[in-house]
Design an enzyme around this catalytic site. Structure first.
Site, short mmCIF file in Angstrom:
data_model
loop_
_atom_site.label_atom_id
_atom_site.label_comp_id
_atom_site.label_asym_id
_atom_site.label_seq_id
_atom_site.Cartn_x
_atom_site.Cartn_y
_atom_site.Cartn_z
N SER A 45 0.90 -1.27 0.15
CA SER A 45 -0.04 -0.10 -0.06
C SER A 45 0.71 1.24 0.07
O SER A 45 0.26 2.42 -0.37
CB SER A 45 -1.13 -0.07 1.34
OG SER A 45 -0.13 0.44 2.50
N LYS A 83 1.81 4.43 7.31
CA LYS A 83 0.85 5.05 6.50
C LYS A 83 1.56 6.79 6.31
O LYS A 83 2.12 7.13 7.38
CB LYS A 83 -0.53 5.05 6.98
CG LYS A 83 -1.08 3.67 6.70
CD LYS A 83 -1.34 3.44 5.18
CE LYS A 83 -2.15 2.19 5.14
NZ LYS A 83 -1.42 0.96 5.50
#
Length: 211
Positions: free
Chosen positions: A131, A168
Site C-alpha cells: 500500500s 501510512k
C-alpha cells in the site's frame, strides 16, 4: 547451515573490522589475516557465510559486504558501534496494507550504515504488503523507525490502532486523523473517536534485503 570453525572465526573478524573501521575488509585482507595462500579461499568462506544468510555482498562493489547477523546474536546490540554504523534490532512486521499485529521480539540484529537513514532509527520493521509502493516502500523491505510519539502532518508514520501496527502517511485535518496509503488500490484508514490510537515512530529510510 553448519559453519566451520574457520568460517565462524572469519565472521567474528568481519564484525570486529566493520566495528573498528566502518567498512568490511577486502578478500585479500581476509586471506592475509588467516594465512590463506590466495583470495580464492577467502572467497569460498565468504560464499558459505552468504549462503547461510549471515552476510550479504553486492557484486562488483569493493568492500560492500554487510553483516546480517552478529557473531553472538542480539545480545551484541549493547556493544559500542563505529560512528558511521548502527546496530539495529529487527522488531517484527508492519503492514503496508491493512494493519496487522506487530510481532515484538528481536531475532536478528543488523549492522547498518548511518547514512542510509534520516533521522537516526532505533529499530527496523519488516514491511508486508504494497500500500506504500508509490513512496518506494515494497513488500519485504526493512524500514528504519525513529521512536517518537509526535509527528507532523504529511509525515510517514508507524501508527498503532487498537494494538495493531501500520505504516501510512499521516493526514491531520478538521475532520480528524486519517492514515493514507500511497497506492490507489487501498482505502484510507479513518481513526475513529474512542479508538486506541498512537504514533509509534517516524519512517526514516529503508533497506531492501534482496536488492
Amino acid at each position: 547451515m553448519e559453519l566451520t570453525d574457520t568460517q565462524r572465526a572469519i565472521h567474528a573478524f568481519l564484525a570486529e573490522r566493520i566495528e573498528a573501521d566502518g567498512f568490511a575488509p577486502s578478500q585479500a585482507e581476509i586471506a592475509r589475516a588467516f594465512g590463506f595462500k590466495g583470495v580464492r579461499a577467502a572467497q569460498y568462506h565468504l560464499e558459505a557465510l552468504e549462503a547461510a544468510g549471515i552476510v550479504e555482498r553486492s557484486p562488483g562493489r569493493a568492500r560492500s559486504l554487510r553483516l546480517l547477523q552478529l557473531p553472538n546474536g542480539p545480545q551484541q546490540l549493547a556493544l559500542p558501534a563505529h560512528d558511521d554504523a548502527l546496530q539495529l534490532p529487527v522488531l517484527g512486521q508492519v503492514a503496508a496494507g491493512i494493519p496487522i499485529g506487530a510481532d515484538i521480539g528481536s531475532e536478528q540484529v543488523l549492522l547498518m550504515d548511518r547514512a542510509l537513514f534520516t533521522p537516526t532509527p532505533d529499530y527496523l520493521l519488516k514491511v508486508k504488503g504494497d500500500s506504500m509502493r508509490d513512496e518506494g516502500i515494497f513488500d519485504g523491505d526493512l524500514i528504519g523507525v525513529h521512536r517518537t510519539s509526535e509527528a507532523r502532518n504529511g509525515q510517514i508514520v508507524i501508527a498503532r490502532i487498537d494494538d495493531e501496527i501500520t505504516v501510512k502517511l499521516l493526514r491531520i485535518g478538521q475532520g480528524g486523523i486519517r492514515l493514507l496509503p500511497r497506492n490507489p488500490d487501498y482505502a484510507p484508514i479513518e481513526v475513529q473517536p474512542g479508538q486506541d490510537f498512537a504514533i509509534e515512530g517516524l519512517y526514516c529510510g529503508l533497506v531492501r534485503p534482496n536488492a
